[in-house]
Write a protein that holds these residues in place. Structure first.
Motif, short mmCIF file in Angstrom:
data_model
loop_
_atom_site.label_atom_id
_atom_site.label_comp_id
_atom_site.label_asym_id
_atom_site.label_seq_id
_atom_site.Cartn_x
_atom_site.Cartn_y
_atom_site.Cartn_z
N MET A 147 34.73 25.83 47.92
CA MET A 147 35.09 27.07 46.93
C MET A 147 35.13 28.33 47.57
O MET A 147 36.04 29.18 47.02
CB MET A 147 34.22 27.24 45.80
N ILE A 148 34.26 28.59 48.58
CA ILE A 148 34.30 30.10 49.06
C ILE A 148 35.52 30.11 50.09
O ILE A 148 36.17 30.93 50.24
CB ILE A 148 32.68 30.30 49.76
N LYS A 158 38.42 30.75 47.98
CA LYS A 158 38.54 32.28 47.49
C LYS A 158 38.93 33.21 48.80
O LYS A 158 39.72 34.27 48.51
CB LYS A 158 37.03 32.78 47.15
N LYS A 181 42.23 35.66 48.93
CA LYS A 181 42.30 37.13 49.46
C LYS A 181 43.20 37.36 50.55
O LYS A 181 44.05 38.33 50.37
CB LYS A 181 40.77 37.69 49.97
N ASP A 224 42.70 37.69 39.11
CA ASP A 224 41.85 36.78 38.29
C ASP A 224 42.08 37.24 36.70
O ASP A 224 42.89 38.05 36.56
CB ASP A 224 40.58 36.58 38.67
N GLU A 225 41.55 36.57 36.03
CA GLU A 225 41.42 36.86 34.52
C GLU A 225 41.25 38.34 33.94
O GLU A 225 41.98 38.95 33.16
CB GLU A 225 40.82 36.01 33.53
N LEU A 226 40.29 38.87 34.78
CA LEU A 226 40.09 40.38 33.97
C LEU A 226 40.92 41.33 34.72
O LEU A 226 41.37 42.27 33.98
CB LEU A 226 38.58 40.79 34.52
N GLU A 227 41.30 41.03 35.83
CA GLU A 227 42.43 41.77 36.48
C GLU A 227 43.65 41.96 35.65
O GLU A 227 44.32 42.93 35.55
CB GLU A 227 42.56 41.59 37.95
N LYS A 250 43.86 41.10 32.73
CA LYS A 250 44.01 41.57 31.38
C LYS A 250 43.88 43.12 31.59
O LYS A 250 44.64 43.76 30.68
CB LYS A 250 42.60 41.33 30.69
N ARG A 290 37.60 51.33 34.77
CA ARG A 290 36.33 51.82 34.57
C ARG A 290 35.70 51.54 33.21
O ARG A 290 34.35 51.05 33.23
CB ARG A 290 36.34 53.38 34.54
N ARG A 291 36.39 51.05 32.32
CA ARG A 291 35.84 50.48 30.89
C ARG A 291 35.27 49.03 31.08
O ARG A 291 34.40 48.71 30.57
CB ARG A 291 37.15 50.41 29.84
N TYR A 292 35.87 48.21 32.01
CA TYR A 292 35.14 47.06 32.16
C TYR A 292 34.38 46.89 33.17
O TYR A 292 33.57 45.80 33.24
CB TYR A 292 36.29 45.90 32.29
N CYS A 293 34.22 47.59 34.06
CA CYS A 293 33.21 47.49 35.38
C CYS A 293 32.12 48.74 35.25
O CYS A 293 32.01 49.04 34.47
CB CYS A 293 34.22 47.84 36.57
N ASP A 346 32.56 34.64 44.59
CA ASP A 346 33.21 33.74 45.81
C ASP A 346 33.35 32.25 45.28
O ASP A 346 34.38 31.66 45.45
CB ASP A 346 32.71 33.95 46.96
N ALA A 347 32.18 31.80 44.79
CA ALA A 347 32.02 30.60 44.48
C ALA A 347 32.75 30.08 43.28
O ALA A 347 33.38 29.00 43.24
CB ALA A 347 30.37 30.31 44.23
N THR A 350 34.68 41.03 38.08
CA THR A 350 34.92 40.48 36.85
C THR A 350 33.47 39.77 36.71
O THR A 350 33.12 39.44 35.38
CB THR A 350 35.68 39.15 37.15
N ASN A 405 30.76 41.07 37.23
CA ASN A 405 29.80 42.14 36.84
C ASN A 405 30.32 42.29 35.37
O ASN A 405 29.24 42.82 34.33
CB ASN A 405 30.10 43.60 37.56
N ALA A 406 31.45 42.42 35.12
CA ALA A 406 31.95 42.65 33.56
C ALA A 406 31.37 41.52 32.73
O ALA A 406 30.91 41.68 31.68
CB ALA A 406 33.35 42.66 33.54
N LYS A 463 30.73 42.90 29.03
CA LYS A 463 31.89 43.75 28.61
C LYS A 463 33.32 42.85 28.52
O LYS A 463 34.28 43.08 27.95
CB LYS A 463 32.10 44.83 29.57
N PHE A 464 33.02 41.77 29.00
CA PHE A 464 34.26 40.77 29.24
C PHE A 464 33.98 39.40 28.98
O PHE A 464 32.77 38.79 29.66
CB PHE A 464 34.99 41.03 30.56
#
Lengths: 137, 65
Positions: A1-2, A5, A9, A74-77, A79, A134-137, B21-22, B29, B31-32, B37-38
């Motif tokens: 999995m790593i 990822k 990247k 990814d999903e948050l990015e 959004k 900033r809002r989500y992190c 990473d895993a 993400t 962290n959120a 927050k998400f």
């Protein structure tokens, strides 16, 4: 999995590099059409048409590369991008039409240039991405 | 949606980056999600739960607003 990822990247970095090249080419060909029409080929319509065609094709390539980059987020990015693009589109429509009305009704002494709208879009999009991140992190 | 990711992560001695990473998402993400927050998608929630070897309801608790 790593490893997956890490591959992701690497792929994202590659697509980002491609996007930079497409964008640079698009800006360059845009400049060539604008300045070349007057300075290089003395207003020849078919050369202008041809170079504009190349510019549009490169622009389409740039847009599809950008879509590829979005698919690697990814999903948050995604959004964050979606909210930023939605806000930018809405604000550009409202402000752009308002600006156009100001020009039509002669409320402003200068012409409403499309470049101003593109500048507004850019600033708006960057601000939205920063605020949402900033809002989500 | 509440979650126990921070506690479970500490138990396994994982950083946010290791977990990201895993699971295949960014550290921001994770962290959120941790800060609530998400809300993650179902596949991501399942991947996180599987990584900790727990059922999904032991990691995430849905709260009616």
């Amino acid at each position: 999995m790593i490893k997956a990822k890490s591959d992701m990247k690497t792929k994202r970095r590659q697509v980002l590099g491609k996007l930079a090249v497409w964008t640079l080419l698009w800006v360059l060909t845009e400049a060539i059409v604008v300045f070349g029409h007057k300075e290089l080929w003395d207003g020849s319509k078919w050369i202008t048409g041809l170079s504009l065609g190349v510019n549009v094709l490169i622009g389409i390539g740039m847009v599809f590369t950008y879509r590829n980059l979005m698919n690697l987020l990814d999903e948050l990015e995604r959004k964050i991008q979606l909210e930023s693009m939605g806000l930018t589109l809405g604000l550009t429509l409202v402000i752009g039409l308002g600006y156009s009305v100001l020009d039509i009704t002669n409320m402003i002494p200068w012409d409403a240039e499309i470049g101003n709208l593109v500048f507004f879009m850019g600033i708006c999009y960057i601000a939205c991405v920063l605020i949402n991140t900033r809002r989500y992190c | 949606m509440k979650n126990r990711i921070k506690v479970l992560r500490a138990e396994k001695n994982l950083t946010q980056g290791d977990l990201a990473d895993a699971v295949g998402v960014s550290r921001q993400t994770i962290n959120a999600i941790e800060k609530e927050k998400f809300d993650p998608s179902l596949p991501t929630a399942f991947r996180i739960a599987r990584l900790f070897g727990r059922p999904i309801e032991a990691v995430f608790q849905y709260e009616v607003e």
